[in-house]
Design a protein around this motif. Sequence first.
Motif, PDB file in Angstrom:
ATOM      1  N   ALA A 123       0.825  -1.215   0.000  1.00 54.36           N
ATOM      2  CA  ALA A 123       0.000   0.000   0.000  1.00 54.36           C
ATOM      3  C   ALA A 123       0.852   1.255   0.000  1.00 54.36           C
ATOM      4  N   GLY A 124       1.957   1.218   0.751  1.00 53.09           N
ATOM      5  CA  GLY A 124       2.804   2.400   0.834  1.00 53.09           C
ATOM      6  C   GLY A 124       2.408   3.327   1.981  1.00 53.09           C
ATOM      7  N   TYR A 125       3.026   4.470   2.011  1.00 52.07           N
ATOM      8  CA  TYR A 125       2.949   5.406   3.149  1.00 52.07           C
ATOM      9  C   TYR A 125       1.522   5.796   3.527  1.00 52.07           C
ATOM     10  N   GLU A 126       0.641   5.939   2.548  1.00 54.46           N
ATOM     11  CA  GLU A 126      -0.704   6.466   2.812  1.00 54.46           C
ATOM     12  C   GLU A 126      -1.541   5.559   3.716  1.00 54.46           C
ATOM     13  N   ILE A 127      -1.230   4.264   3.761  1.00 55.53           N
ATOM     14  CA  ILE A 127      -2.000   3.365   4.623  1.00 55.53           C
ATOM     15  C   ILE A 127      -1.699   3.645   6.097  1.00 55.53           C
TER      16      ILE A 127
END
Length: 222
Positions: A123-127
Motif C-alpha cells: 500500500a505504501g505510506y498512505e496506509i
Amino acid sequence: MKKIFPHLIVSIIVILFWKMWTSTDNYAWSPEGKELLMLDIALTSIFIYKTLFWLIIANSLIYSFKQIKLRNYRILFISSTLILVFYFVVGKLIERKCAYDYYVVFINQSVAEEFNERPIIEAGYEIGKVINENILDKEMKSRLYAFGGIEKLEYFPATKNLSIILNDKTEIEQYRAESYKVLRKFNTYESKQIITKFNEQAKDTIDKNVIKLGEYFLKTTE
C-alpha cells in the motif's frame, strides 16, 4: 494493426500482471466467514485503480519510444515530462485511494505469519493514516503486525497514538513494548522525549518489564 500491436501487447501484460497480483488466492489461504467477500471487494477495487494507472503509464512509454525512432525529440520531451508528472501526482492520488482497500486486505487476510505485513508494504505510506486511526482499538485485528507496518513505513504521525499505548497500563505488555520499540526506531526528537520521560517515570515492575521487553524487541530486529 502494426501501429497498435505494441500497445495491445503491453496492455495485456499489465492487465494479466495486476490480475495475478491482486488475486484473492494470494491473501485467502484459510478464510473464515465474510473474509473472502471483503478481500474480493477490496482487491477488485485495487485491481481497477492500479490497472488503469499502469495502462496509461505503459502505453505512454510506448508512444515515447516511438518518438525516439521518429526523432521527434520535442514531442519526446513533452511526453516524457507528462509521464513523470502523471506518475508522481496521479500515483500519489491512487495510493491514497487504495490505502483503505489495502487496510481491508490487511485485516481480512489469512496467510502465514511472515506475509502479514505484505499489504501494508504494498500500500505504501498512505496506509499509515488508516492504521493510525485504528491502532488505539484494542480489538483491532492483526494489531501486532500493524505496529511493524508503522515502523517499516516510518509513519511519524503515529507517534502520539504510540505514546498513548505505551503509557496505558490497561494495555497488554506486548503491545506497550511494541510501541516502545517503534518509538525508539523512529528516533525523532519527539519520540526520544517520550521514551526518555517513560524511562524516568518507570517505577513499578510492569513498566520496567515493558522497557525490558521493548529493548529485547529492538535487539531482535537490528
